[in-house]
Enzyme design. Structure first.
Site, PDB file in Angstrom:
ATOM      1  N   LYS A   1      -4.198  -7.914  -5.575  1.00  0.00           N
ATOM      2  CA  LYS A   1      -4.555  -6.560  -6.015  1.00  0.00           C
ATOM      3  C   LYS A   1      -4.537  -6.462  -7.540  1.00  0.00           C
ATOM      4  O   LYS A   1      -5.404  -5.811  -8.142  1.00  0.00           O
ATOM      5  CB  LYS A   1      -3.586  -5.553  -5.402  1.00  0.00           C
ATOM      6  CG  LYS A   1      -3.704  -5.447  -3.889  1.00  0.00           C
ATOM      7  CD  LYS A   1      -2.550  -4.674  -3.278  1.00  0.00           C
ATOM      8  CE  LYS A   1      -2.630  -4.684  -1.760  1.00  0.00           C
ATOM      9  NZ  LYS A   1      -1.479  -4.027  -1.112  1.00  0.00           N
TER      10      LYS A   1
ATOM     11  N   ASP B   1      -3.376   4.085  -0.931  1.00  0.00           N
ATOM     12  CA  ASP B   1      -3.405   3.436   0.381  1.00  0.00           C
ATOM     13  C   ASP B   1      -3.945   4.370   1.462  1.00  0.00           C
ATOM     14  O   ASP B   1      -4.334   3.915   2.541  1.00  0.00           O
ATOM     15  CB  ASP B   1      -2.003   2.958   0.776  1.00  0.00           C
ATOM     16  CG  ASP B   1      -1.771   1.494   0.436  1.00  0.00           C
ATOM     17  OD1 ASP B   1      -2.765   0.753   0.321  1.00  0.00           O
ATOM     18  OD2 ASP B   1      -0.605   1.092   0.300  1.00  0.00           O
TER      19      ASP B   1
ATOM     20  N   GLN C   1       4.036  -1.446  -1.804  1.00  0.00           N
ATOM     21  CA  GLN C   1       3.680  -2.558  -0.929  1.00  0.00           C
ATOM     22  C   GLN C   1       4.568  -2.570   0.311  1.00  0.00           C
ATOM     23  O   GLN C   1       5.792  -2.551   0.224  1.00  0.00           O
ATOM     24  CB  GLN C   1       3.822  -3.887  -1.686  1.00  0.00           C
ATOM     25  CG  GLN C   1       3.430  -5.105  -0.874  1.00  0.00           C
ATOM     26  CD  GLN C   1       1.971  -5.090  -0.466  1.00  0.00           C
ATOM     27  OE1 GLN C   1       1.093  -4.772  -1.264  1.00  0.00           O
ATOM     28  NE2 GLN C   1       1.707  -5.432   0.781  1.00  0.00           N
TER      29      GLN C   1
END
Length: 242
Positions: free
Chosen positions: A77, A144, A121
């Site tokens: 990412k 997200d 994460q």
């Protein structure tokens, strides 16, 4: 992500990069799509920066612990963000961090106007409640797309979430790159998880597909799959369909 197409059926299978690399054709098609999307994002950011010189998109990433898979995903990412012109504020936190301290860190980024997106994460250590953490992120910075506000808007007819979960959104994009018109198609999603299965079922419904959501308790799953025009396999379990 691997996708196999023919004249009758589109099949997408959620896979990791290791499995993807076993097929050069799959990898070639995936990388072409990946480059196209990144080029579009890079161009959009560059144009915005040209029009507004002070514009500096910034993503805060919070990595708790040192799991090898999470570390790899975060590095990917980070690299992708740098390629398109997004600044990364990396926060590597100890696995022993308390939930209270993690929430305080998230609140700090929620209030920071220079941070436009927040990504925690997953998975988190067992002593931290993931739902509480996800709900603590400002939904306007929830890149997200897992905040209840964004999930709810995504599932609502004509809803407009701030963000859509990236893997389900990517699956829809990949289906469209095959030239398939999703509208009116019979789509089967195998797996009802919060990260891929359920969101992609909602997105397919929004594209006017007729969607059947299958899982480990579904009866006669082989017949259901055979009757589908589009199949998305995201069960996380091998040989669920034989």
């Amino acid at each position: 992500m691997r996708f196999i197409t023919n004249t009758e059926k589109v099949c997408l299978i959620a896979l990791d990069y290791a499995d993807l690399s076993t097929s050069s054709n799959d990898l070639y098609e995936f990388l072409n799509t990946q480059r196209s999307v990144r080029d579009q994002v890079k161009s959009s950011i560059a144009n915005t920066k040209q029009a507004y010189p002070q514009f500096d998109p910034r993503l805060a990433i919070l990595l708790v612990g040192s799991r090898s898979d999470s570390t790899t995903y975060v590095k990917t990412k980070d690299k992708a963000a740098n390629e398109v012109g997004i600044s990364i504020e990396m926060n590597k936190l100890p696995e022993t961090i308390s939930q209270e301290d993690l929430l305080a860190k998230i609140k700090q980024f929620n209030l920071d106007d220079k941070v436009h997106g927040i990504l925690v994460q997953m998975p988190l250590p067992s002593h931290i409640n993931e739902d509480v953490v996800l709900e603590s992120i400002d939904y306007k910075k929830d890149v997200d797309g897992f905040h209840p506000f964004n999930i709810g808007k995504m599932c609502k007819r004509a809803g407009k979430p701030m963000f859509i979960p990236c893997t389900p959104k990517g699956i829809i994009h990949l289906i469209k790159t095959t030239g398939t018109d999703i509208s009116g198609k019979r789509a089967v999603v195998i797996g009802r998880g919060d990260i891929v299965g359920s969101p992609v079922a909602a997105l397919l419904t929004a594209e006017d597909a007729t969607v059947t959501l299958c899982h480990s308790k579904t009866k006669d799953i082989e017949r259901i799959v055979q009757e589908a025009d589009i199949v998305v396999a995201a069960a996380g379990k091998a040989e669920l369909v034989k």
